[in-house]
Design a protein around this motif. Structure first.
Motif, PDB file in Angstrom:
ATOM      1  N   LYS A   1     -50.826 -44.766 -72.290  1.00 27.25           N
ATOM      2  CA  LYS A   1     -49.443 -44.319 -72.219  1.00 27.25           C
ATOM      3  C   LYS A   1     -49.136 -43.928 -70.778  1.00 27.25           C
ATOM      4  CE  LYS A   1     -46.020 -41.552 -74.606  1.00 27.25           C
ATOM      5  NZ  LYS A   1     -45.574 -42.592 -75.542  1.00 27.25           N
ATOM      6  N   LEU A   2     -48.159 -44.583 -70.225  1.00 32.80           N
ATOM      7  CA  LEU A   2     -47.694 -44.270 -68.867  1.00 32.80           C
ATOM      8  C   LEU A   2     -46.410 -43.464 -68.981  1.00 32.80           C
ATOM      9  CD1 LEU A   2     -47.440 -44.676 -65.746  1.00 32.80           C
ATOM     10  CD2 LEU A   2     -46.378 -46.894 -66.231  1.00 32.80           C
ATOM     11  N   GLN A   3     -46.349 -42.333 -68.304  1.00 34.36           N
ATOM     12  CA  GLN A   3     -45.123 -41.533 -68.271  1.00 34.36           C
ATOM     13  C   GLN A   3     -44.767 -41.273 -66.816  1.00 34.36           C
ATOM     14  OE1 GLN A   3     -47.146 -38.686 -70.938  1.00 34.36           O
ATOM     15  NE2 GLN A   3     -45.171 -38.478 -71.955  1.00 34.36           N
ATOM     16  N   ILE A   4     -43.509 -41.447 -66.500  1.00 31.00           N
ATOM     17  CA  ILE A   4     -43.069 -41.281 -65.117  1.00 31.00           C
ATOM     18  C   ILE A   4     -41.952 -40.252 -65.074  1.00 31.00           C
ATOM     19  CG2 ILE A   4     -42.135 -42.443 -63.072  1.00 31.00           C
ATOM     20  CD1 ILE A   4     -43.100 -45.103 -64.334  1.00 31.00           C
ATOM     21  N   ALA A   5     -42.080 -39.286 -64.174  1.00 28.69           N
ATOM     22  CA  ALA A   5     -40.986 -38.347 -63.923  1.00 28.69           C
ATOM     23  C   ALA A   5     -40.525 -38.574 -62.488  1.00 28.69           C
ATOM     24  CB  ALA A   5     -41.466 -36.909 -64.114  1.00 28.69           C
ATOM     25  N   GLY A   6     -39.203 -38.630 -62.274  1.00 28.63           N
ATOM     26  CA  GLY A   6     -38.672 -38.838 -60.930  1.00 28.63           C
ATOM     27  C   GLY A   6     -38.535 -40.315 -60.592  1.00 28.63           C
ATOM     28  N   LEU A   7     -38.070 -40.566 -59.374  1.00 32.02           N
ATOM     29  CA  LEU A   7     -37.854 -41.944 -58.920  1.00 32.02           C
ATOM     30  C   LEU A   7     -38.654 -42.149 -57.644  1.00 32.02           C
ATOM     31  CD1 LEU A   7     -33.951 -42.346 -59.155  1.00 32.02           C
ATOM     32  CD2 LEU A   7     -35.678 -43.134 -60.804  1.00 32.02           C
ATOM     33  N   SER A   8     -39.465 -43.219 -57.602  1.00 35.08           N
ATOM     34  CA  SER A   8     -40.214 -43.483 -56.376  1.00 35.08           C
ATOM     35  C   SER A   8     -39.952 -44.892 -55.889  1.00 35.08           C
ATOM     36  CB  SER A   8     -41.714 -43.269 -56.605  1.00 35.08           C
ATOM     37  OG  SER A   8     -42.206 -44.286 -57.443  1.00 35.08           O
ATOM     38  N   GLY A   9     -40.307 -45.132 -54.648  1.00 30.94           N
ATOM     39  CA  GLY A   9     -40.143 -46.453 -54.049  1.00 30.94           C
ATOM     40  C   GLY A   9     -41.470 -46.909 -53.483  1.00 30.94           C
TER      41      GLY A   9
ATOM     42  N   ALA B   1     -50.229 -36.306 -70.798  1.00 30.84           N
ATOM     43  CA  ALA B   1     -48.906 -35.835 -71.205  1.00 30.84           C
ATOM     44  C   ALA B   1     -48.599 -34.440 -70.657  1.00 30.84           C
ATOM     45  CB  ALA B   1     -48.792 -35.842 -72.726  1.00 30.84           C
ATOM     46  N   GLY B   2     -49.640 -33.618 -70.533  1.00 25.05           N
ATOM     47  CA  GLY B   2     -49.439 -32.262 -70.008  1.00 25.05           C
ATOM     48  C   GLY B   2     -48.920 -32.295 -68.576  1.00 25.05           C
ATOM     49  N   ASP B   3     -49.533 -33.131 -67.750  1.00 19.53           N
ATOM     50  CA  ASP B   3     -49.075 -33.279 -66.356  1.00 19.53           C
ATOM     51  C   ASP B   3     -47.614 -33.722 -66.324  1.00 19.53           C
ATOM     52  OD1 ASP B   3     -51.583 -32.694 -65.422  1.00 19.53           O
ATOM     53  OD2 ASP B   3     -51.928 -34.641 -64.430  1.00 19.53           O
ATOM     54  N   HIS B   4     -47.282 -34.654 -67.219  1.00 21.24           N
ATOM     55  CA  HIS B   4     -45.916 -35.192 -67.220  1.00 21.24           C
ATOM     56  C   HIS B   4     -44.899 -34.086 -67.503  1.00 21.24           C
ATOM     57  CE1 HIS B   4     -42.539 -37.875 -67.850  1.00 21.24           C
ATOM     58  NE2 HIS B   4     -42.367 -37.366 -69.059  1.00 21.24           N
ATOM     59  N   MET B   5     -45.178 -33.255 -68.497  1.00 23.91           N
ATOM     60  CA  MET B   5     -44.234 -32.196 -68.838  1.00 23.91           C
ATOM     61  C   MET B   5     -44.091 -31.198 -67.686  1.00 23.91           C
ATOM     62  SD  MET B   5     -43.110 -33.383 -71.560  1.00 23.91           S
ATOM     63  CE  MET B   5     -41.868 -32.121 -71.829  1.00 23.91           C
ATOM     64  N   ILE B   6     -45.219 -30.865 -67.048  1.00 28.79           N
ATOM     65  CA  ILE B   6     -45.169 -29.946 -65.909  1.00 28.79           C
ATOM     66  C   ILE B   6     -44.414 -30.593 -64.746  1.00 28.79           C
ATOM     67  CG2 ILE B   6     -46.569 -28.781 -64.162  1.00 28.79           C
ATOM     68  CD1 ILE B   6     -48.761 -28.502 -66.368  1.00 28.79           C
ATOM     69  N   ALA B   7     -44.667 -31.886 -64.534  1.00 26.63           N
ATOM     70  CA  ALA B   7     -44.004 -32.601 -63.433  1.00 26.63           C
ATOM     71  C   ALA B   7     -42.496 -32.596 -63.614  1.00 26.63           C
ATOM     72  CB  ALA B   7     -44.519 -34.039 -63.356  1.00 26.63           C
ATOM     73  N   ARG B   8     -42.057 -32.736 -64.853  1.00 21.42           N
ATOM     74  CA  ARG B   8     -40.610 -32.712 -65.098  1.00 21.42           C
ATOM     75  C   ARG B   8     -40.020 -31.379 -64.674  1.00 21.42           C
ATOM     76  NH1 ARG B   8     -38.713 -34.517 -70.922  1.00 21.42           N
ATOM     77  NH2 ARG B   8     -40.327 -35.992 -71.420  1.00 21.42           N
ATOM     78  N   ARG B   9     -40.767 -30.299 -64.960  1.00 21.11           N
ATOM     79  CA  ARG B   9     -40.259 -28.976 -64.590  1.00 21.11           C
ATOM     80  C   ARG B   9     -40.233 -28.813 -63.070  1.00 21.11           C
ATOM     81  NH1 ARG B   9     -43.319 -24.223 -67.105  1.00 21.11           N
ATOM     82  NH2 ARG B   9     -44.285 -25.771 -68.449  1.00 21.11           N
ATOM     83  N   ILE B  10     -41.322 -29.231 -62.419  1.00 27.44           N
ATOM     84  CA  ILE B  10     -41.414 -29.072 -60.965  1.00 27.44           C
ATOM     85  C   ILE B  10     -40.337 -29.899 -60.261  1.00 27.44           C
ATOM     86  CG2 ILE B  10     -42.869 -29.575 -58.957  1.00 27.44           C
ATOM     87  CD1 ILE B  10     -45.315 -28.939 -60.662  1.00 27.44           C
ATOM     88  N   LEU B  11     -40.202 -31.151 -60.663  1.00 18.24           N
ATOM     89  CA  LEU B  11     -39.241 -32.044 -60.006  1.00 18.24           C
ATOM     90  C   LEU B  11     -37.806 -31.618 -60.327  1.00 18.24           C
ATOM     91  CD1 LEU B  11     -41.087 -35.390 -60.697  1.00 18.24           C
ATOM     92  CD2 LEU B  11     -40.559 -34.496 -58.412  1.00 18.24           C
ATOM     93  N   GLY B  12     -37.593 -31.179 -61.555  1.00 18.76           N
ATOM     94  CA  GLY B  12     -36.253 -30.737 -61.956  1.00 18.76           C
ATOM     95  C   GLY B  12     -35.801 -29.532 -61.143  1.00 18.76           C
ATOM     96  N   ALA B  13     -36.770 -28.707 -60.746  1.00 19.56           N
ATOM     97  CA  ALA B  13     -36.451 -27.513 -59.961  1.00 19.56           C
ATOM     98  C   ALA B  13     -36.455 -27.822 -58.465  1.00 19.56           C
ATOM     99  CB  ALA B  13     -37.451 -26.401 -60.271  1.00 19.56           C
ATOM    100  N   GLY B  14     -36.768 -29.074 -58.100  1.00 20.23           N
ATOM    101  CA  GLY B  14     -36.760 -29.476 -56.691  1.00 20.23           C
ATOM    102  C   GLY B  14     -37.902 -28.861 -55.898  1.00 20.23           C
TER     103      GLY B  14
END
Ligand code: FAD
Length: 408
Positions: free
Chosen positions: A334-342, A375-388
């Protein structure tokens, strides 16, 4: 009042209608959709549904009764063909006109056609809707040799299902790795090996020049280096084009997507747009696209834009600022991505083996996190990235650094 009319009964169009009712919107709501039946979710079409592990009933966004109970009229099998902005009417495929007070374009996207001779032969298929998935499910019953054109999400998910069934699968990709536009080299390399372990063969840097037929059916595909690959099923997954013609013909601005402002409004105050069909401004696109706008193809974007628009239309306007996130299931990964990268963003890896995350940095700033079976990293990443916020690359790579604490 003439009420609100939504064009497109997909994820985004459905969400606008549902969120409007949740917010107490009282006017009539009509969804005009060209597909048969009621709104359903697409992601399982290349995953559980394709693999025969889910049925059509399970794809439905809501049961039949929901629509009557919430006074959402669905005109399925009906195509919108023109907008008269002056008269505020929508011309339908049967020649009738439907009046609107507000019009929402949620027309989604369609598959990019493969521009080579033979691409329209029977035996060449794409995957976007339920009918495509049904045809592919049937084709998988009899196919032996499958060639998939395009190693993007859909091509890879399809390949994983076909290879798991024991079919002979070759993936043709113009770039030098899978998911080249969407993920880091590390993640791409991992999924290449994962697919090879399933028995999938790759041809990278390869262009398709023709599909050859015999007896009126596709039998092989020809590559730019002259190589012919036999195939009894060819699946083309080379990206999508936004369904923007309806908007463009009505004089609204389009540029690889219907242009909307931060509030999801078009140039016409009586018309908004949501989902895959939109090109919208995003703070997450800074340094990624020249003008700070993006077009995103994801369930998250469709749902969050639907909610954002419904909030504005019920008197609670807020700029669309949701963090983009995405997932893909390929085989047992399962691949989960938070944010946008190039492609030019830097990568830092956290974790080892078959469960790890790749943190992507643009300059000093964390812009995306790709998690594989984490999945744990993904949920934390969403919080970190969402808060900038941004952990340093050293912190991200350090397994003893408490990211959860950092995210609080
Ligand atoms: P759509 O769902 O495409 O809906 C648009 C609808 O409008 C369609 O029914 C179309 O036929 C209709 N329409 C268009 N023009 C007209 C017209 N003129 N008149 C009437 N109707 C019209 N996203 C994820 O986040 N995760 C995943 O794992 C994932 N997997 C996917 C797998 C597959 C096979 C596919 C195809 C997509 C996947 N996606 C995934 C993407 C996700 O499904 C889309 O981003 C989402 O469906 C977008 O919703 P939408 O409403 O904008 O567009």
């Amino acid at each position: 009042s003439a009420g609100l009319v939504v064009v497109g009964g997909g994820q985004a169009g459905f969400q606008v209608a549902a969120s409007l009712r949740e917010a107490g919107f009282a006017d009539p709501v009509t969804i005009v959709g060209d597909e048969p039946g009621l709104p359903y979710q697409r992601p399982p079409l290349s995953k559980a549904y394709l693999a025969g592990k889910a049925d059509a009933e399970g794809l439905r966004l809501r049961p039949d009764a929901y629509f009557a109970e919430h006074r959402i009229a669905v005109r399925s099998g009906t195509r919108a063909v023109a907008i008269d902005r002056e008269a505020r009417t929508l011309r339908l495929g049967d020649g009738s006109d439907l009046a609107y007070g507000h019009l929402v374009l949620a027309t989604g996207a369609r598959n990019r056609p493969l521009p080579v001779p033979g691409a329209d032969l029977p035996g060449v298929r794409q995957l976007r809707d339920l009918a495509d998935a049904d045809a592919l499910r049937a084709a998988l019953e009899t196919a032996r040799r499958v060639v998939v054109v395009g190693a993007g999400f859909i091509g890879l998910e399809f390949a994983a299902v076909a290879a798991t069934r024991g079919l002979d699968v070759t993936l043709i990709e113009a770039a030098d790795r899978p998911m080249a536009r969407a993920v880091s080299g590390e993640t791409g390399a991992f999924f290449r090996v994962a697919h090879e372990n399933l028995g999938v063969r790759f041809a990278f840097g390869a262009g398709v020049v023709a599909i050859t037929g015999e007896g009126g059916r596709a039998v092989a595909i020809r590559l730019s280096d002259g190589q012919e690959m036999p195939a009894d099923l060819v699946v083309v997954g080379i990206g999508v084009l936004p369904n923007q013609e309806l908007a463009a013909e009505a004089g609204l601005s389009v540029a690889d997507g219907i242009r909307v402002d931060a509030f999801l409004g078009t140039d016409d105050p009586a018309i908004s747009a949501v989902g895959d069909c939109t090109r919208h401004p995003s703070v997450f696109a800074a340094g990624l696209s020249a003008d700070g706008t993006v077009r995103i193809e994801s369930v998250q974007n469709a749902i969050d834009q639907g909610r954002c628009l419904a909030a504005r239309l019920t008197g609670r306007p807020a700029a669309y600022a949701a963090l983009p996130w995405f997932w893909s299931d390929q085989g047992r990964f399962k691949l989960q991505i938070a944010g946008l990268s190039g492609p030019s963003d830097q990568s830092v890896r956290r974790g080892e083996g078959e469960a790890f995350s790749v943190f992507r940095y643009r300059g000093e700033r964390l812009v995306a996190v790709e998690s594989i079976n984490r999945a744990g990293d993904h949920m934390i990443a969403r919080r970190i990235l969402g808060a900038g916020r941004t952990p340093t690359p050293a912190q991200a790579a350090d397994p003893t650094f408490d990211l959860k604490l950092f995210a609080m």
